[in-house]
Write a protein that holds these residues in place. Structure first.
Motif, PDB file in Angstrom:
ATOM      1  N   GLU A 133     -42.579  67.807  30.165  1.00 33.13           N
ATOM      2  CA  GLU A 133     -40.670  68.083  30.685  1.00 33.13           C
ATOM      3  C   GLU A 133     -40.241  67.439  31.673  1.00 33.13           C
ATOM      4  OE1 GLU A 133     -37.908  71.632  30.510  1.00 33.13           O
ATOM      5  OE2 GLU A 133     -40.437  72.492  29.839  1.00 33.13           O
ATOM      6  N   ASP A 178     -37.085  64.939  30.651  1.00 31.11           N
ATOM      7  CA  ASP A 178     -35.690  65.580  31.535  1.00 31.11           C
ATOM      8  C   ASP A 178     -36.014  64.044  32.484  1.00 31.11           C
ATOM      9  OD1 ASP A 178     -35.968  67.629  30.627  1.00 31.11           O
ATOM     10  OD2 ASP A 178     -36.872  68.768  32.614  1.00 31.11           O
ATOM     11  N   GLU A 179     -36.202  63.418  33.244  1.00 31.83           N
ATOM     12  CA  GLU A 179     -35.663  61.916  34.269  1.00 31.83           C
ATOM     13  C   GLU A 179     -35.645  60.714  33.468  1.00 31.83           C
ATOM     14  OE1 GLU A 179     -37.290  59.577  37.748  1.00 31.83           O
ATOM     15  OE2 GLU A 179     -37.874  61.587  37.496  1.00 31.83           O
ATOM     16  N   SER A 221     -32.775  61.388  32.666  1.00 39.57           N
ATOM     17  CA  SER A 221     -31.150  61.604  33.577  1.00 39.57           C
ATOM     18  C   SER A 221     -31.206  59.959  33.413  1.00 39.57           C
ATOM     19  CB  SER A 221     -31.926  61.975  34.249  1.00 39.57           C
ATOM     20  OG  SER A 221     -33.035  61.338  34.997  1.00 39.57           O
ATOM     21  N   ALA A 234     -40.504  69.688  24.840  1.00 40.17           N
ATOM     22  CA  ALA A 234     -39.410  69.026  26.686  1.00 40.17           C
ATOM     23  C   ALA A 234     -38.195  68.577  25.629  1.00 40.17           C
ATOM     24  CB  ALA A 234     -40.377  67.732  26.255  1.00 40.17           C
ATOM     25  N   LYS A 279     -33.135  70.832  24.834  1.00 40.18           N
ATOM     26  CA  LYS A 279     -32.345  71.231  25.931  1.00 40.18           C
ATOM     27  C   LYS A 279     -31.033  70.192  25.687  1.00 40.18           C
ATOM     28  CE  LYS A 279     -35.105  70.329  29.690  1.00 40.18           C
ATOM     29  NZ  LYS A 279     -34.859  71.050  31.432  1.00 40.18           N
ATOM     30  N   HIS A 280     -32.234  68.900  25.388  1.00 40.92           N
ATOM     31  CA  HIS A 280     -31.043  67.645  25.411  1.00 40.92           C
ATOM     32  C   HIS A 280     -31.043  67.044  23.839  1.00 40.92           C
ATOM     33  CE1 HIS A 280     -32.387  66.851  29.301  1.00 40.92           C
ATOM     34  NE2 HIS A 280     -33.562  66.559  28.965  1.00 40.92           N
TER      35      HIS A 280
END
Length: 300
Positions: free
Chosen positions: A31, A35-36, A39, A63, A66-67
């Motif tokens: 995750e 996340d990175e 980003s 993972a 949420k995106h």
């Protein structure tokens, strides 16, 4: 991060895609890396039902939850495994594809797969049945687009002729230029090429010479040829990682490079290489130093 249209679909994907196969199995570690990646501008994530026999899809689904509304989620189908033995067999039938998509949707925790890809293919397959399955899934809203993952010229040309694929995933790098004979043809059909293996198992990174010293060669390159070619490429550009990425992305047919990362540092290295300038002259020189091989099988 630049984005490009994927074939004729409504999908737009980042020029660097994240290959999820190499993610660590620990959910928290995976995750953090994903996340990175988001980003840093990556919106395209590629997995397959075969990876970990479905476990990678579960990992990626958690993972990316949420995106989900900001990313393009791709997976693959066609490799059927036995839960008892783990043995894998090829199954491109309509019944298998339309059944397996529900399992992938469940594991990924999503209602729709953005890009569903046939994970291989042989000329002996009933391609009409395979295409019928994908088209049905599009009509049902379970997938948004479909493609193939194949290096076989006869299979690729068949799907270009008789289907509405939006993408083809191919192994393509400075050390494996076999796809180049097909790139113009694929591009003319309005289909995107998505590449894998662009870093040639790490041979086209900052660890190039160290890795070459541990190998007997690579594809048609002998050990000595490989080592010599890498040294020449380093004289063209000191950042082989950047040279590798931009050489592939320089062709209009190539929409995205799928690059894996098992750590945040590997991810950052790829993004830094993507941001590093490489000139057209350097790309031309690099190609003059490498072999323009062609596929010698699967042509008829």
């Amino acid at each position: 991060m630049k984005v490009q249209p994927l074939g004729k679909s409504e999908l737009e994907v980042s020029e660097i895609a994240f290959g999820c196969m190499s993610l660590p199995e620990n959910s928290q570690e995976a995750e953090v890396i994903i996340d990175e990646a988001v980003s840093l501008g990556i919106n395209y994530f590629d997995t397959a039902d075969l990876y970990g026999h479905g476990k990678n899809e579960e990992l990626v689904g958690r993972a990316l939850k949420k995106h989900r509304d900001r990313i393009v989620l791709a997976t693959k189908v066609g490799n059927e495994w036995s839960p008892e033995t783990g043995d894998v067999s090829w199954n491109p039938t309509k019944s298998y594809i339309t059944g397996q998509v529900k399992e992938s949707l469940r594991r990924l925790g999503t209602d729709t797969i953005d890009l569903y890809q046939l994970h291989g293919g042989m000329i002996e397959d009933n391609a009409e049945e395979t295409v019928e399955a994908f088209e049905q899934l599009k009509r049902e809203g379970l997938i948004r687009a479909y493609g193939i993952s194949s290096i076989r010229p006869n299979v690729i040309r068949r799907f270009l002729d008789m289907s509405a694929i939006d993408s083809n995933m191919m192994q393509y790098s400075l050390l494996d230029r076999r796809p180049e004979e097909l790139l113009d043809e694929i591009h003319a059909a309005g289909v995107s090429v998505v590449t894998r293996g662009t870093l040639a198992k790490g041979l086209l990174t900052g660890e190039a010479l160290e890795r070459a010293a541990l190998q007997d060669g690579y594809l048609s390159y002998s050990k000595d040829e490989l080592f010599g070619t890498l040294k020449e490429l380093l004289s063209v550009h000191s950042n082989l990682h950047a040279l590798a990425l931009h050489s592939v992305l320089s062709h209009d047919a190539v929409t995205s490079v799928v690059a894996g990362a098992s750590s945040r540092q590997q991810l950052r290295d790829t993004i830094q290489a993507y941001k590093t300038p490489v000139s057209a002259e350097q790309i031309t020189e690099a190609k003059s130093l490498t072999k323009a091989d062609r596929y010698d099988k699967h042509r008829d």
